[in-house]
Design a protein around this motif. Structure first.
Motif, mmCIF file in Angstrom:
data_model
loop_
_atom_site.group_PDB
_atom_site.id
_atom_site.type_symbol
_atom_site.label_atom_id
_atom_site.label_comp_id
_atom_site.label_asym_id
_atom_site.label_seq_id
_atom_site.Cartn_x
_atom_site.Cartn_y
_atom_site.Cartn_z
ATOM 1 N N PHE A 3 0.626 -1.223 0.168
ATOM 2 C CA PHE A 3 -0.190 -0.139 -0.151
ATOM 3 C C PHE A 3 0.922 1.223 0.059
ATOM 4 N N PRO A 26 0.514 4.901 -1.193
ATOM 5 C CA PRO A 26 0.034 5.725 -1.983
ATOM 6 C C PRO A 26 0.790 6.898 -1.713
ATOM 7 N N GLY A 27 0.699 7.965 -3.071
ATOM 8 C CA GLY A 27 0.992 9.237 -3.668
ATOM 9 C C GLY A 27 2.676 8.534 -3.164
ATOM 10 N N VAL A 28 2.977 7.134 -3.746
ATOM 11 C CA VAL A 28 4.274 7.504 -3.784
ATOM 12 C C VAL A 28 4.652 7.233 -5.498
ATOM 13 N N PRO A 53 5.554 5.739 -8.672
ATOM 14 C CA PRO A 53 5.352 4.428 -9.084
ATOM 15 C C PRO A 53 6.994 4.333 -9.999
ATOM 16 N N ARG A 60 2.471 -4.410 -11.192
ATOM 17 C CA ARG A 60 1.512 -3.453 -11.492
ATOM 18 C C ARG A 60 1.773 -2.167 -10.383
ATOM 19 N N ARG A 93 -1.650 0.951 -9.573
ATOM 20 C CA ARG A 93 -2.808 1.446 -9.479
ATOM 21 C C ARG A 93 -3.198 1.436 -8.538
ATOM 22 N N ASP A 94 -4.444 2.967 -8.349
ATOM 23 C CA ASP A 94 -4.603 3.823 -6.591
ATOM 24 C C ASP A 94 -4.115 4.032 -6.301
ATOM 25 N N GLY A 95 -2.361 4.088 -5.931
ATOM 26 C CA GLY A 95 -1.411 3.625 -4.737
ATOM 27 C C GLY A 95 -1.121 2.594 -4.247
ATOM 28 N N ILE A 96 -1.402 1.226 -5.222
ATOM 29 C CA ILE A 96 -1.603 -0.396 -4.458
ATOM 30 C C ILE A 96 -0.563 -0.451 -5.473
ATOM 31 N N HIS A 117 0.874 -3.967 -6.974
ATOM 32 C CA HIS A 117 0.658 -5.149 -6.435
ATOM 33 C C HIS A 117 1.923 -6.290 -7.573
#
Lengths: 131, 147
Positions: free
Chosen positions: B61, B63-65, B67, B123, B125-128, B130
């Motif tokens: 998790f 968020p705000g990082v 990629p 991958r 997406r939305d701060g996760i 995976h």
């Protein structure tokens, strides 16, 4: 008689437990204030735009969100820091904030809220006149 | 679907958590032994790990990082993810709360022994973040035919 019916239709204990509301997570926030208004940042990883529910009830700002995650069928959990997909947090606002003009954006799992102050209530600099 | 990863059905898990917490308080996190690479509770980023017969799924998790700032590496069966989240403070602002993580992070996750370091996919997406790591063939359960 009625009692018998009740017992027969009572769900099993397991079902009862599952229907209980899910645990909600309280997202961490940064809050700061400038002369223009208040800015709030909240970490909501996994929340898509349509998973966010923001509302103002009376003088309370409520942030509710549901995260979405691609999870393959038949996955077995091995370890979990995060044990819910529901976020919820509320803040009481004060009168000088213009709740009708809150600007919200969601990017990369971070919510940014800008709550402006009512124009007439912005602090004014008072000039000291020197004679 | 996601519920299966986050909702441990047995309340036994909750009891373990409680016990772990109580022990942490009693012995200052030194007893009982914890995994050598485990992070303390509340560490950034939070991690969930799950497995299917074919692969291992790791969710970080973040968020705000950005990629692009993420550095993911795998050696043997230890997956390491590091990166940074730098929050620039607003100028002329009074801060009331600063609960969000700020700075550099690195988290190592020990995967099951059969993880195949050659077949990893990530991958964001939305701060996760995976990450899917395939398992080696030999480790998959095989149906044995009775002749």
């Amino acid at each position: 008689m009625a009692e018998t019916t009740n017992i027969s239709t009572q769900p099993s204990q397991e079902t009862t437990r599952r229907s209980e509301p899910e645990i909600t997570l309280s997202p961490p926030v940064d809050i700061c204030e400038t002369d223009e208004g208040i800015t709030l940042l909240a970490d909501l990883p996994g929340v898509p735009r349509d998973g966010l529910n923001l509302r103002v009830e009376g003088n309370t700002l409520l942030i509710e969100a549901n995260a979405h995650l691609d999870v393959p069928e038949g996955i077995q959990p091995l370890f979990a820091d995060v044990r819910s997909t529901c976020y919820r947090r509320g803040f009481t606002l004060s009168n000088e904030l213009d709740t009708g003009n809150i600007d919200a954006s969601l990017q990369n799992g971070v919510l940014i809220l800008r709550i402006p102050k009512r124009a007439e209530l912005k602090p004014r600099k008072i000039e000291v006149q020197v004679h | 679907m996601f519920g299966s990863l986050t909702n441990f059905e047995s309340s036994l898990y909750d009891q373990f958590r409680r016990m772990e917490r109580e022990l942490d308080e009693l012995f200052g996190q030194t007893w009982p032994a914890t995994s050598i690479r485990s992070a303390s509770r509340g560490a950034f980023p939070a991690v969930n790990v799950g497995a299917t017969p074919d692969n291992i799924q790791v969710y970080l998790f973040v968020p705000g990082v950005d990629p692009k700032s993420l550095d993911i590496s795998i050696q043997e069966n230890v997956l390491t993810v590091s990166g940074q989240r730098s929050e620039s403070s607003q100028e002329n602002a009074r801060y009331y709360r600063r609960e969000r993580f700020n700075g550099e992070f690195s988290r190592a996750i020990a995967l099951p022994e059969d993880a195949d370091p050659a077949r990893v996919e990530a991958r964001c997406r939305d701060g996760i973040l995976h990450i899917t790591v395939q398992r080696r063939e030999a480790a998959k359960p095989r149906q044995i035919q009775v002749k």
